[in-house]
Design a protein around this motif. Structure first.
Motif, short mmCIF file in Angstrom:
data_model
loop_
_atom_site.label_atom_id
_atom_site.label_comp_id
_atom_site.label_asym_id
_atom_site.label_seq_id
_atom_site.Cartn_x
_atom_site.Cartn_y
_atom_site.Cartn_z
N PHE A 132 95.79 98.92 80.36
CA PHE A 132 94.50 99.22 79.75
C PHE A 132 93.36 98.60 80.57
N ALA A 133 93.60 97.40 81.10
CA ALA A 133 92.55 96.68 81.82
C ALA A 133 92.19 97.32 83.14
N VAL A 134 93.13 98.06 83.74
CA VAL A 134 92.88 98.57 85.10
C VAL A 134 93.03 100.07 85.23
N HIS A 135 93.28 100.78 84.14
CA HIS A 135 93.55 102.21 84.25
C HIS A 135 92.32 102.94 84.82
N PRO A 136 92.53 103.84 85.77
CA PRO A 136 91.40 104.57 86.37
C PRO A 136 90.58 105.35 85.37
N ALA A 137 91.20 105.81 84.28
CA ALA A 137 90.45 106.59 83.28
C ALA A 137 89.35 105.76 82.63
N ARG A 138 89.48 104.43 82.67
CA ARG A 138 88.49 103.56 82.06
C ARG A 138 87.58 102.90 83.10
N SER A 139 87.76 103.21 84.36
CA SER A 139 87.03 102.48 85.41
C SER A 139 85.52 102.62 85.27
N GLU A 140 85.05 103.79 84.86
CA GLU A 140 83.60 103.98 84.72
C GLU A 140 83.02 103.03 83.68
N ALA A 141 83.78 102.78 82.62
CA ALA A 141 83.28 101.95 81.53
C ALA A 141 83.04 100.52 81.97
N PHE A 142 83.92 99.96 82.82
CA PHE A 142 83.75 98.54 83.15
C PHE A 142 83.22 98.29 84.56
N LEU A 143 83.22 99.31 85.43
CA LEU A 143 82.67 99.12 86.77
C LEU A 143 81.20 99.54 86.85
N TRP A 144 80.78 100.43 85.97
CA TRP A 144 79.39 100.88 85.92
C TRP A 144 78.67 100.09 84.83
N ILE A 145 77.57 99.47 85.17
CA ILE A 145 76.88 98.60 84.21
C ILE A 145 76.50 99.36 82.95
N SER A 146 76.07 100.60 83.07
CA SER A 146 75.70 101.39 81.89
C SER A 146 76.89 101.70 80.99
N GLY A 147 78.09 101.42 81.48
CA GLY A 147 79.28 101.56 80.63
C GLY A 147 79.45 100.41 79.66
N ARG A 148 78.47 99.51 79.62
CA ARG A 148 78.53 98.35 78.72
C ARG A 148 78.78 98.76 77.27
N ALA A 149 78.17 99.87 76.85
CA ALA A 149 78.33 100.29 75.45
C ALA A 149 79.80 100.51 75.12
N GLU A 150 80.55 101.16 76.02
CA GLU A 150 81.97 101.39 75.78
C GLU A 150 82.75 100.08 75.72
N CYS A 151 82.45 99.18 76.68
CA CYS A 151 83.16 97.89 76.70
C CYS A 151 82.89 97.09 75.43
N LEU A 152 81.64 97.02 75.03
CA LEU A 152 81.27 96.24 73.86
C LEU A 152 81.84 96.85 72.59
N MET A 153 81.74 98.17 72.47
CA MET A 153 82.28 98.84 71.30
C MET A 153 83.79 98.64 71.20
#
Length: 267
Positions: A132-153
């Motif tokens: 879950f921590a490194v899956h490419p499908a989630r990379s946009e959420a944690f590598l792009w700053i604007s993905g903060r909403a997904e990470c926080l949620m």
């Protein structure tokens, strides 16, 4: 496994998430990052809680995004950057990147805790958390700053679920309710929407009910009870005050009515 090794597993997953995302730390702002951070007066200037709660994500224009908690987290990044002489600029945004990576690691830890409480073996839960921590499908959420909403949620929603899975005391339920509300304030999808119930509790737990705009297909081999099941769902809905309409190219209306009456009579 000894206690100290178990206690180290959570920090190890967070460290793993940080290590994988380390190259992103050197990056700056891209695309929407500028709008949501450096050009956002609710981030660059001190504003009251009421202003945050009553404003969209981009205060100059309502684009349909309501994420006050995410804006508050960007404000925290901005203040920390100014305090630690690491200001957020177009070319350099270390603190927001680290913030995202830490949230991603915490989310992975919480997922691992959920898997353990579902009864999965510890190695499987750890593997799921790491993936879950490194899956490419989630990379946009944690590598792009604007993905903060997904990470926080994700952190708030998973945290609420972990709390509820630990017991049903009023303290836990209250804490989970607060967490769920905060997940919604981080991103709109943090609020779970339930559709029209089938009144089969196990099915509703999987599907969240029949949602508007969806088409649900009941598939099985012939004579497995697809029509009977569909009629039972319709009967349940009608008996709870909902309107329903049933079309059949297979059976005449007399047979459909007979099947429903047999179901009511439990024949």
């Amino acid at each position: 496994m000894s206690g100290w090794k178990e206690r180290l597993q959570g920090p190890a997953i967070v460290a793993f998430a940080l290590a994988v995302g380390l190259p992103a730390i050197a990056g700056g702002l891209i695309r929407d990052d500028h709008l949501y951070i450096t050009r956002n007066p609710h981030v660059t200037e001190s504003v009251g809680v009421g202003t945050l709660l009553s404003s969209p994500l981009w205060p100059y224009e309502d684009v349909g995004l309501y994420r006050p908690l995410t804006t508050a987290s960007f404000r925290l990044d901005f203040v920390l950057g100014e305090t630690l002489t690491a200001p957020i600029t177009a070319e350099r945004a270390i603190i927001p990147h680290v913030h995202n990576l830490v949230l991603n690691g915490i989310g992975a830890v919480l997922l691992g805790m959920m898997l353990l409480r579902f009864g999965l073996p510890r190695p499987v839960a750890l593997l799921g958390a790491a993936l879950f921590a490194v899956h490419p499908a989630r990379s946009e959420a944690f590598l792009w700053i604007s993905g903060r909403a997904e990470c926080l949620m994700t952190v708030l929603a998973l945290g609420s679920l972990v709390i509820v899975m630990g017991g049903a005391s009023w303290r836990r339920l209250s804490a989970a309710g607060v967490g769920a509300a905060c997940a919604f304030l981080a991103k709109e999808q943090g609020a779970t929407v339930r559709g029209l119930s089938s009144y089969y509790s196990d099915l509703d737990e999987i599907t969240a009910g029949f949602l508007p705009g969806e088409m649900t297909i009941i598939a099985a081999r012939p004579s497995m009870g697809k029509t009977s099941f569909a009629l039972n769902v319709i009967r349940n809905m009608v008996m709870h005050g909902h309107a329903a309409c049933f079309f059949s190219l297979e059976m005449p209306k007399i047979q459909v009515t007979s099947n429903m009456l047999c179901g009511l009579a439990k024949i």
